[in-house]
Design a protein around this motif. Sequence first.
Motif, PDB file in Angstrom:
ATOM      1  N   LEU A  33       1.494  -0.920  -0.723  1.00  0.00           N
ATOM      2  CA  LEU A  33      -0.411  -0.167  -0.246  1.00  0.00           C
ATOM      3  C   LEU A  33       0.432   1.805  -0.199  1.00  0.00           C
ATOM      4  O   LEU A  33       0.616   1.846  -0.806  1.00  0.00           O
ATOM      5  N   LEU A  59       1.831   4.205  -2.991  1.00  0.00           N
ATOM      6  CA  LEU A  59       1.301   5.789  -3.301  1.00  0.00           C
ATOM      7  C   LEU A  59       1.931   6.741  -4.337  1.00  0.00           C
ATOM      8  O   LEU A  59       3.195   6.540  -5.052  1.00  0.00           O
ATOM      9  N   GLN A  64      -5.362   4.315   0.870  1.00  0.00           N
ATOM     10  CA  GLN A  64      -4.267   3.345   1.450  1.00  0.00           C
ATOM     11  C   GLN A  64      -3.643   3.588   2.479  1.00  0.00           C
ATOM     12  O   GLN A  64      -3.581   3.053   3.357  1.00  0.00           O
ATOM     13  N   THR A 102      -3.347   1.008   5.614  1.00  0.00           N
ATOM     14  CA  THR A 102      -2.359   0.588   6.300  1.00  0.00           C
ATOM     15  C   THR A 102      -1.812   1.062   7.754  1.00  0.00           C
ATOM     16  O   THR A 102      -1.298   0.371   8.398  1.00  0.00           O
TER      17      THR A 102
END
Length: 238
Positions: free
Chosen positions: A35, A39, A120, A124
């Motif tokens: 994840l 980004l 995301q 996370t």
Amino acid sequence: MPRTREEARFRHPRHERRGEARLPGVAATLIAIALYLFLPQRLLIAPRYVLPALEGVLLIPLVAINPRRLTRQTRAFRVLSLTLVAVIAASNLLALGTLIHDLVSAGVKDGRELLVASLQIWLTNVIVFGLAYWELDRGGPVSRTQAPREELPLADFRFSQDENDDAVQEISDGSSKTSDWVPTLMDYLYVSVTNSTAFSPTDTMPLSSRAKFLMSVESVAALLTSLLVIARAVSILR
């Protein structure tokens, strides 16, 4: 079904001392790494592959020490596992801070990319705080299954199973006192999910100062992600 509490304890002796399975922890860690890896570049504090590579290097010896089940623990193992969680948590919180800064000062225009990135970061956040609770509570996953209860450190969390021994039999048979139940990674991920959605404890209560601190940080990060970042992204999309 066991008929007495003594029979239940004999039948369920703390996972038969096999230790907790290694795969769920590895899978959760790899998902958190992936994840972060995807980004947007402007949210990363270093070149894209630097931190994921570092986290992978930290993960490899942890798997080597306990490839299938978590039964062995050394000082080096504890330092590596806690360092790995700390690196993932710090990088994700810094990404959240950068995202909020960009929203306030730079006037980000790409609402779709912003929305995906915020989701995301939120996911996370759930994973890494679940891992943190799992690593810290009662000495970690190895201690929880391999050490007698009287030798465990003080608990950071009180689960419902820790106080269900006086309920009806089909519930009390699964309690900590009766069946020697101990929480696994899934239990801590559930705590993390509920804390990130309700912004407060639900059925599992923090007991220690560090647990309360971590849950507070997670709640604030989730609140900022949910109310500020996602709301801003949706407004840009309109």
